[in-house]
Design a protein around this motif. Sequence first.
Motif, PDB file in Angstrom:
ATOM      1  N   ARG A 208      -3.176  -0.295   1.675  1.00  0.00           N
ATOM      2  CA  ARG A 208      -2.457   0.394   2.750  1.00  0.00           C
ATOM      3  C   ARG A 208      -1.182  -0.384   3.100  1.00  0.00           C
ATOM      4  N   ASP A 209      -0.276   0.286   3.770  1.00  0.00           N
ATOM      5  CA  ASP A 209       1.010  -0.323   4.138  1.00  0.00           C
ATOM      6  C   ASP A 209       0.797  -1.669   4.831  1.00  0.00           C
ATOM      7  N   GLY A 210       1.452  -2.708   4.350  1.00  0.00           N
ATOM      8  CA  GLY A 210       1.375  -4.016   4.989  1.00  0.00           C
ATOM      9  C   GLY A 210       0.208  -4.861   4.520  1.00  0.00           C
ATOM     10  N   GLU A 211      -0.668  -4.280   3.690  1.00  0.00           N
ATOM     11  CA  GLU A 211      -1.831  -5.049   3.220  1.00  0.00           C
ATOM     12  C   GLU A 211      -1.376  -6.134   2.239  1.00  0.00           C
TER      13      GLU A 211
ATOM     14  N   LEU B 169       9.260  -4.213  -6.120  1.00  0.00           N
ATOM     15  CA  LEU B 169       9.026  -3.571  -7.414  1.00  0.00           C
ATOM     16  C   LEU B 169       8.278  -2.259  -7.224  1.00  0.00           C
ATOM     17  N   GLY B 170       8.689  -1.247  -7.987  1.00  0.00           N
ATOM     18  CA  GLY B 170       8.098   0.087  -7.892  1.00  0.00           C
ATOM     19  C   GLY B 170       7.276   0.423  -9.133  1.00  0.00           C
ATOM     20  N   PRO B 171       6.941   1.713  -9.312  1.00  0.00           N
ATOM     21  CA  PRO B 171       6.027   2.158 -10.370  1.00  0.00           C
ATOM     22  C   PRO B 171       6.387   1.657 -11.773  1.00  0.00           C
ATOM     23  N   GLY B 172       5.344   1.223 -12.503  1.00  0.00           N
ATOM     24  CA  GLY B 172       5.527   0.744 -13.878  1.00  0.00           C
ATOM     25  C   GLY B 172       5.761  -0.756 -13.961  1.00  0.00           C
ATOM     26  N   HIS B 173       6.243  -1.348 -12.871  1.00  0.00           N
ATOM     27  CA  HIS B 173       6.550  -2.789 -12.899  1.00  0.00           C
ATOM     28  C   HIS B 173       5.272  -3.610 -12.753  1.00  0.00           C
ATOM     29  N   HIS B 174       5.287  -4.773 -13.390  1.00  0.00           N
ATOM     30  CA  HIS B 174       4.080  -5.600 -13.492  1.00  0.00           C
ATOM     31  C   HIS B 174       4.266  -6.906 -12.730  1.00  0.00           C
ATOM     32  N   PHE B 175       3.189  -7.619 -12.547  1.00  0.00           N
ATOM     33  CA  PHE B 175       3.231  -8.972 -11.979  1.00  0.00           C
ATOM     34  C   PHE B 175       1.958  -9.704 -12.417  1.00  0.00           C
ATOM     35  N   GLY B 176       2.004 -11.024 -12.370  1.00  0.00           N
ATOM     36  CA  GLY B 176       0.803 -11.833 -12.581  1.00  0.00           C
ATOM     37  C   GLY B 176       0.352 -11.969 -14.024  1.00  0.00           C
ATOM     38  N   GLU B 177       1.173 -11.514 -14.990  1.00  0.00           N
ATOM     39  CA  GLU B 177       0.750 -11.595 -16.397  1.00  0.00           C
ATOM     40  C   GLU B 177       0.522 -13.048 -16.819  1.00  0.00           C
TER      41      GLU B 177
ATOM     42  N   LEU C  33      -1.363 -20.457 -10.432  1.00  0.00           N
ATOM     43  CA  LEU C  33      -1.339 -20.103  -9.006  1.00  0.00           C
ATOM     44  C   LEU C  33      -0.252 -19.055  -8.744  1.00  0.00           C
ATOM     45  N   ARG C  34      -0.471 -18.215  -7.754  1.00  0.00           N
ATOM     46  CA  ARG C  34       0.577 -17.283  -7.328  1.00  0.00           C
ATOM     47  C   ARG C  34       1.723 -18.077  -6.729  1.00  0.00           C
ATOM     48  N   ARG C  35       2.936 -17.702  -7.066  1.00  0.00           N
ATOM     49  CA  ARG C  35       4.095 -18.389  -6.494  1.00  0.00           C
ATOM     50  C   ARG C  35       4.549 -17.725  -5.203  1.00  0.00           C
ATOM     51  N   LEU C  36       4.443 -16.407  -5.160  1.00  0.00           N
ATOM     52  CA  LEU C  36       4.925 -15.652  -4.009  1.00  0.00           C
ATOM     53  C   LEU C  36       3.785 -14.850  -3.400  1.00  0.00           C
ATOM     54  N   ALA C  37       3.943 -14.461  -2.140  1.00  0.00           N
ATOM     55  CA  ALA C  37       3.010 -13.513  -1.532  1.00  0.00           C
ATOM     56  C   ALA C  37       3.369 -12.107  -1.987  1.00  0.00           C
ATOM     57  N   ALA C  38       2.380 -11.211  -2.063  1.00  0.00           N
ATOM     58  CA  ALA C  38       2.626  -9.808  -2.397  1.00  0.00           C
ATOM     59  C   ALA C  38       2.036  -8.932  -1.298  1.00  0.00           C
ATOM     60  N   VAL C  39       2.842  -7.978  -0.837  1.00  0.00           N
ATOM     61  CA  VAL C  39       2.462  -7.106   0.281  1.00  0.00           C
ATOM     62  C   VAL C  39       2.789  -5.662  -0.094  1.00  0.00           C
ATOM     63  N   ALA C  40       1.879  -4.737   0.205  1.00  0.00           N
ATOM     64  CA  ALA C  40       2.133  -3.323  -0.099  1.00  0.00           C
ATOM     65  C   ALA C  40       3.153  -2.741   0.867  1.00  0.00           C
ATOM     66  N   GLU C  41       4.070  -1.935   0.318  1.00  0.00           N
ATOM     67  CA  GLU C  41       5.017  -1.196   1.155  1.00  0.00           C
ATOM     68  C   GLU C  41       4.618   0.276   1.095  1.00  0.00           C
ATOM     69  N   GLY C  42       4.078   0.771   2.177  1.00  0.00           N
ATOM     70  CA  GLY C  42       3.492   2.125   2.155  1.00  0.00           C
ATOM     71  C   GLY C  42       2.172   2.085   1.392  1.00  0.00           C
ATOM     72  N   ARG C  43       1.532   3.230   1.280  1.00  0.00           N
ATOM     73  CA  ARG C  43       0.287   3.315   0.523  1.00  0.00           C
ATOM     74  C   ARG C  43       0.607   3.085  -0.947  1.00  0.00           C
ATOM     75  N   THR C  44      -0.046   2.094  -1.564  1.00  0.00           N
ATOM     76  CA  THR C  44       0.341   1.675  -2.909  1.00  0.00           C
ATOM     77  C   THR C  44      -0.884   1.541  -3.803  1.00  0.00           C
ATOM     78  N   VAL C  45      -0.800   2.142  -4.976  1.00  0.00           N
ATOM     79  CA  VAL C  45      -1.889   2.026  -5.944  1.00  0.00           C
ATOM     80  C   VAL C  45      -1.466   1.066  -7.051  1.00  0.00           C
ATOM     81  N   VAL C  46      -2.304   0.059  -7.305  1.00  0.00           N
ATOM     82  CA  VAL C  46      -2.020  -0.963  -8.307  1.00  0.00           C
ATOM     83  C   VAL C  46      -3.137  -0.945  -9.348  1.00  0.00           C
ATOM     84  N   ASN C  47      -2.767  -0.913 -10.622  1.00  0.00           N
ATOM     85  CA  ASN C  47      -3.748  -1.037 -11.697  1.00  0.00           C
ATOM     86  C   ASN C  47      -3.963  -2.508 -11.984  1.00  0.00           C
TER      87      ASN C  47
END
Lengths: 224, 224
Positions: free
Chosen positions: A31-34, A71-79, A92-106
């Motif tokens: 959800r937004d802000g998660e 980053l929007g649809p199709g873009h990756h992270f954490g590879e 380790l993760r370098r940055l924090a990641a936060v959802a903007e709006g309702r966001t679905v991540v594979n």
Amino acid sequence: MFDFGLPAFFDVLAEPQRSELQKLARPKTYRDGEILHQPSDVADSMGWIESGALLFGKYLQEEGFHTLARLGPGHHFGEFSAFSSPLGETPLRRLAAVAEGRTVVNEIAAEDLRGLFTSDPEYLRAFHFVTTARLALLLELYDDARRLPARQRIINFLSLVERLMKDERLVTCTQADVSKMLGLSKVTVNQTLRALTERGVISVGYGTIKFEDAARLHAMTDRV
Amino acid sequence: MFDFGLPAFFDVLAEPQRSELQKLARPKTYRDGEILHQPSDVADSMGWIESGALLFGKYLQEEGFHTLARLGPGHHFGEFSAFSSPLGETPLRRLAAVAEGRTVVNEIAAEDLRGLFTSDPEYLRAFHFVTTARLALLLELYDDARRLPARQRIINFLSLVERLMKDERLVTCTQADVSKMLGLSKVTVNQTLRALTERGVISVGYGTIKFEDAARLHAMTDRV
């Protein structure tokens, strides 16, 4: 860095590798802000965005969470979590990641990817291709930020995006996105976009910018 | 982008891939100021620097050649020439490359690399690893350039370099290098380095900066 015009990993990846990843992935909805993860969390999965957007950032003493990239649809992270480090460190993760709006991540667990990534170079080719494109854009933006006045930075930025888009002439972005991307005030961005519109170089729609005269736009940059 | 503390491709690459490339490579010597390639030249080889340094840049209307990045020994360029593009385009150089001082570059024709790069993921792993490190550094530098005063940018930059260096405490760079990297005047850089030296945070030698108190340096950044 925002993803205007930049190639996305999942679009660049060939078949059958695309289907292979889709089989392994579990979609997860935020959800937004998660918050997905915090800096220094152990990185044990990669993901790519199905819909919505993620903000990547760090925490500053003054303002708290501060966005470095969106980053929007199709873009990756954490590879990187699926590659063994030369020194055997835990990734380790370098940055924090936060959802903007309702966001679905594979999402795919790193341990499910290690074998794939070391046996088939296509995954790495796609990662390297999009990372190199990000680097090339950022190198130009950084150089412009160091030395140019706001108006010229906006013109150079639009010209870079126009080139990245190739045959596409319409980019989905608001004036606020340009302002965040370049770290300039909305007033400055608005004035420059209006002046470019009056000259017939671009036209600004609802959440879009259309390139009307790319040759003229490029002639207005400080590039040869 | 300059290469302070950044991992270099040739150092990151595993054996036996390192020896494999060494067998294929031909060393070529360039004199100071000699141009290796221009933007839009066809890219048909990759190289890595054996000794000396290369400046990568573009041409500006006002000043002519303008440096965007400086890479030293072990760093690579042009690897994309050996990957097939999704659209089958001929790969072109994006930036001009010019030797700084007498510089030896190990060069390999792209056609000799295609087979290797598509059969063994180790090469791509190493390329991706170093490109990701460059991107992470540049993202922070760009963000700082957009929003921070000069003194804070210098402190944040030194702290980033210190972290990249891990156990090394001495970085080989002049005040002029820092000034070019950040696009700040030498006077500003000199004043800030002197203030940091007086506080015992760093010491400045002949062409070197030594980190004397990393914890204190990090506490002076605007990061949490």
